[in-house]
Write a protein that holds these residues in place. Structure first.
Motif, PDB file in Angstrom:
ATOM      1  N   SER A   1       1.586  -4.806   7.059  1.00 36.33           N
ATOM      2  CA  SER A   1       0.367  -4.084   7.434  1.00 36.33           C
ATOM      3  C   SER A   1      -0.099  -3.161   6.316  1.00 36.33           C
ATOM      4  O   SER A   1       0.664  -2.809   5.414  1.00 36.33           O
ATOM      5  CB  SER A   1       0.611  -3.242   8.692  1.00 36.33           C
TER       6      SER A   1
ATOM      7  N   SER B   1      -3.087   0.288   5.842  1.00 37.55           N
ATOM      8  CA  SER B   1      -3.963   1.208   6.559  1.00 37.55           C
ATOM      9  C   SER B   1      -5.028   1.739   5.618  1.00 37.55           C
ATOM     10  O   SER B   1      -5.139   1.317   4.471  1.00 37.55           O
ATOM     11  CB  SER B   1      -3.149   2.350   7.168  1.00 37.55           C
ATOM     12  N   ASN B   2      -5.826   2.672   6.095  1.00 38.34           N
ATOM     13  CA  ASN B   2      -6.872   3.263   5.278  1.00 38.34           C
ATOM     14  C   ASN B   2      -7.105   4.694   5.731  1.00 38.34           C
ATOM     15  O   ASN B   2      -7.012   5.003   6.919  1.00 38.34           O
ATOM     16  CB  ASN B   2      -8.168   2.464   5.433  1.00 38.34           C
TER      17      ASN B   2
ATOM     18  N   THR C   1      -8.803   7.846   7.062  1.00 40.97           N
ATOM     19  CA  THR C   1      -9.867   7.940   8.069  1.00 40.97           C
ATOM     20  C   THR C   1     -10.126   9.393   8.430  1.00 40.97           C
ATOM     21  O   THR C   1      -9.194  10.174   8.607  1.00 40.97           O
ATOM     22  CB  THR C   1      -9.467   7.171   9.345  1.00 40.97           C
TER      23      THR C   1
ATOM     24  N   ASN D   1      -5.132   8.399   9.151  1.00 43.38           N
ATOM     25  CA  ASN D   1      -5.407   7.012   8.784  1.00 43.38           C
ATOM     26  C   ASN D   1      -5.599   6.195  10.058  1.00 43.38           C
ATOM     27  O   ASN D   1      -5.592   6.745  11.165  1.00 43.38           O
ATOM     28  CB  ASN D   1      -4.304   6.432   7.890  1.00 43.38           C
ATOM     29  N   LEU D   2      -5.756   4.904   9.907  1.00 49.95           N
ATOM     30  CA  LEU D   2      -6.018   4.050  11.060  1.00 49.95           C
ATOM     31  C   LEU D   2      -4.877   4.047  12.064  1.00 49.95           C
ATOM     32  O   LEU D   2      -5.069   3.715  13.234  1.00 49.95           O
ATOM     33  CB  LEU D   2      -6.278   2.612  10.592  1.00 49.95           C
ATOM     34  N   GLY D   3      -3.677   4.437  11.605  1.00 49.33           N
ATOM     35  CA  GLY D   3      -2.505   4.361  12.462  1.00 49.33           C
ATOM     36  C   GLY D   3      -2.555   5.223  13.703  1.00 49.33           C
ATOM     37  O   GLY D   3      -1.833   4.961  14.672  1.00 49.33           O
TER      38      GLY D   3
ATOM     39  N   TYR E   1      -5.349   5.823  15.502  1.00 49.91           N
ATOM     40  CA  TYR E   1      -6.535   5.510  16.299  1.00 49.91           C
ATOM     41  C   TYR E   1      -6.191   5.298  17.775  1.00 49.91           C
ATOM     42  O   TYR E   1      -6.839   5.850  18.664  1.00 49.91           O
ATOM     43  CB  TYR E   1      -7.236   4.273  15.734  1.00 49.91           C
TER      44      TYR E   1
ATOM     45  N   ASN F   1      -3.553   3.780   0.288  1.00 52.20           N
ATOM     46  CA  ASN F   1      -2.485   3.870   1.264  1.00 52.20           C
ATOM     47  C   ASN F   1      -1.453   2.789   0.962  1.00 52.20           C
ATOM     48  O   ASN F   1      -1.819   1.656   0.623  1.00 52.20           O
ATOM     49  CB  ASN F   1      -3.017   3.664   2.690  1.00 52.20           C
TER      50      ASN F   1
ATOM     51  N   ASN G   1      -0.001  -4.827  14.676  1.00 54.40           N
ATOM     52  CA  ASN G   1      -1.121  -4.155  14.030  1.00 54.40           C
ATOM     53  C   ASN G   1      -2.200  -3.724  15.012  1.00 54.40           C
ATOM     54  O   ASN G   1      -2.846  -2.697  14.806  1.00 54.40           O
ATOM     55  CB  ASN G   1      -1.710  -5.051  12.936  1.00 54.40           C
TER      56      ASN G   1
ATOM     57  N   ALA H   1      -3.844  -0.979  12.563  1.00 52.39           N
ATOM     58  CA  ALA H   1      -3.786  -1.235  11.126  1.00 52.39           C
ATOM     59  C   ALA H   1      -4.242  -2.651  10.809  1.00 52.39           C
ATOM     60  O   ALA H   1      -4.505  -3.452  11.711  1.00 52.39           O
ATOM     61  CB  ALA H   1      -2.363  -0.997  10.628  1.00 52.39           C
TER      62      ALA H   1
ATOM     63  N   THR I   1     -11.473   0.488  12.167  1.00 48.59           N
ATOM     64  CA  THR I   1     -11.002  -0.613  11.324  1.00 48.59           C
ATOM     65  C   THR I   1     -12.192  -1.358  10.738  1.00 48.59           C
ATOM     66  O   THR I   1     -12.217  -1.690   9.545  1.00 48.59           O
ATOM     67  CB  THR I   1     -10.129  -1.582  12.142  1.00 48.59           C
TER      68      THR I   1
END
Length: 445
Positions: free
Chosen positions: A159, A161-162, A164, A283-285, A287, A317, A351, A356, A375
């Motif tokens: 995975s 992520s980004n 955020t 990060n996206l984790g 969300y 990331n 994911n 992610a 995402t």
């Protein structure tokens, strides 16, 4: 998730391009540290798996393990949850004193450190001869290869992520504020949403474990510098980054809670989900945590703010993955588990739970990827030319030590006013420059 780009030619830093993803729309463990070469084993019996984000991802891993054991009744997986903030030290301790698992979650930020200690098995050939061949996002594979610092891959990517910026849409609407899509709007919102006497704050800052990457994201995001290295020196302490960090740190105790100085991501996320704080950088984790706590109607997640020139700069990331430990006495069974966990169904399930980006090509085409707004937005901005990624040097074996053990306490000093932003970044730059020279010398050998 990242459209990572090379920071400097000779470090060969390549990484995942999100465009590649979207275009596809009976012994438990080794007895000692490195464990020698271990053995393939019978392919049956018990194996031990360390989850490198234990507690946060325990439920989904237990589901995947249950599915695996149903299809492989001769293999039992012993699950060990390890909190993300403790995982590198736990690996280092086990390498030195024994007790490594057969399989473990390994993030790119500390992968090179484990590889340098000869604890992981190279898995490139295993991937090629397995059902995963051709099924992993190629530039994600390149990313973990680069992070490992060697010619082979030492982790099967799972995975990415980004970064955020989450914001409370209900609070923004009530205050008649625009979405924090630029740094100017971000700072305006942080100030306007703060009413400290009534325990209302515009932002929550990460001052505890994991603070360095977020601080660098804010510095590079505002300065607009897009390269981590300039010649033989890091740009970390460039005057523009110093000024940017000073402005960001100025939010502490002004538009943030004082308790933020000790915030790791769990505390930060929990505080934001249960309080009246306007914005959160993660990060996206996280969300799915926000959805559970607030509902989709009360918040949105967007990529980092745009700079004055209309370009978004973010730090990369690390790609997460699964490693096969060299000392395993049952590598055959351990590999079966890795292959299953990185397969379409399992990778998609994990994911989606984490919010992610999947490393499995087929999983990346599943409908939920576009159904998740953060995402989808993150994917779009990383492919429309408005975002530049500053590639952090995960390939340095000392990266995690430098960025965590040696400088997280210093960043707390900056927040508390006992160290300047310039002094902090100068110390960090000196250590990184020295680590880079050492890495290059080792590479020549």
């Amino acid at each position: 998730m990242s459209n990572w780009q090379s920071s400097r030619g000779r470090s060969a830093v390549t990484a995942m391009s999100l465009t590649a993803v979207l275009a596809l729309t009976a012994t438990a463990c080794g007895d000692d540290g490195t464990g020698g070469s271990g053995t393939e084993g019978s392919g049956k019996g018990e194996i031990t798996f360390w989850d490198n984000n234990g507690g946060v991802r325990t439920a989904v891993w237990q589901e995947i393990i249950k599915d695996f054991q149903a299809k492989n009744p001769d293999i039992k997986v012993k699950y060990v949850p390890v909190p993300s903030e403790d995982v590198q030290s736990k690996y280092d301790t086990a390498i030195a004193g024994g007790g490594l698992p057969d399989v473990g979650g390994v993030g790119a930020a500390y992968l090179a450190n484990i590889v340098a200690q000869e604890a992981l098995e190279p898995v490139g050939e295993r991937v090629k001869s397995s059902s995963l061949n051709g099924k992993l996002v190629p530039l994600m594979v390149d990313s973990v290869k680069t992070a490992g610092g060697r010619d082979d891959i030492y982790s099967v990517p799972t995975s990415a992520s980004n970064g955020t910026l989450y914001y409370r849409t209900d609070l923004f609407k009530a205050a008649n504020l625009q979405a924090p899509t630029t740094w100017k709007l971000f700072y305006e919102a942080a100030q306007k949403l703060t009413d400290a006497k009534n325990n209302k704050f515009g932002y929550t800052i990460r001052g505890g474990a994991g603070s360095i990457a977020q601080a660098l994201d804010a510095a590079y995001g505002q300065s607009g510098i897009t390269e981590f290295w300039s010649g033989d020196k890091t740009t970390v302490n460039d005057p523009k980054n110093v000024a940017a960090l000073e402005k960001y740190v100025g939010l502490f105790k002004t538009t943030t809670p004082a308790a933020d100085v000790n915030n790791d991501f769990k505390k930060m996320v929990s505080q934001w989900d249960t309080g009246t704080i306007g914005m959160l950088s993660h990060n996206l984790g996280s969300y799915t945590d926000h959805v559970k706590a607030l509902g989709e109607e009360k918040f949105k997640g967007i990529p980092g703010p745009l700079g004055d020139n209309g370009t978004r700069v973010q730090v990369s990331n690390p790609v997460d993955g699964l490693g096969l430990f060299k000392g395993s006495k049952n590598k055959a069974a351990a590999w079966k588990f890795i292959e299953f966990a990185a397969s379409h169904e399992s990778n998609s399930k994990w994911n989606e739970s984490a919010g992610a980006m999947p490393a499995n090509i087929e999983a990346a085409k599943d409908p939920w990827v576009n159904a998740s707004e953060p995402t989808r937005l993150g994917a779009r901005t990383l492919t429309d030319g408005t975002t530049k990624l500053v590639q952090l040097p995960y390939y340095l074996p000392d990266w995690n030590k430098i960025s965590k053990a040696e400088n997280e306490p210093n960043f707390q000093k900056v927040l508390l006013g006992s160290m300047s932003s310039k002094e902090f970044l100068d110390i960090l730059a000196k250590q990184l420059n020295e680590a880079q020279v050492e890495w290059e010398e080792q590479a020549k050998k």
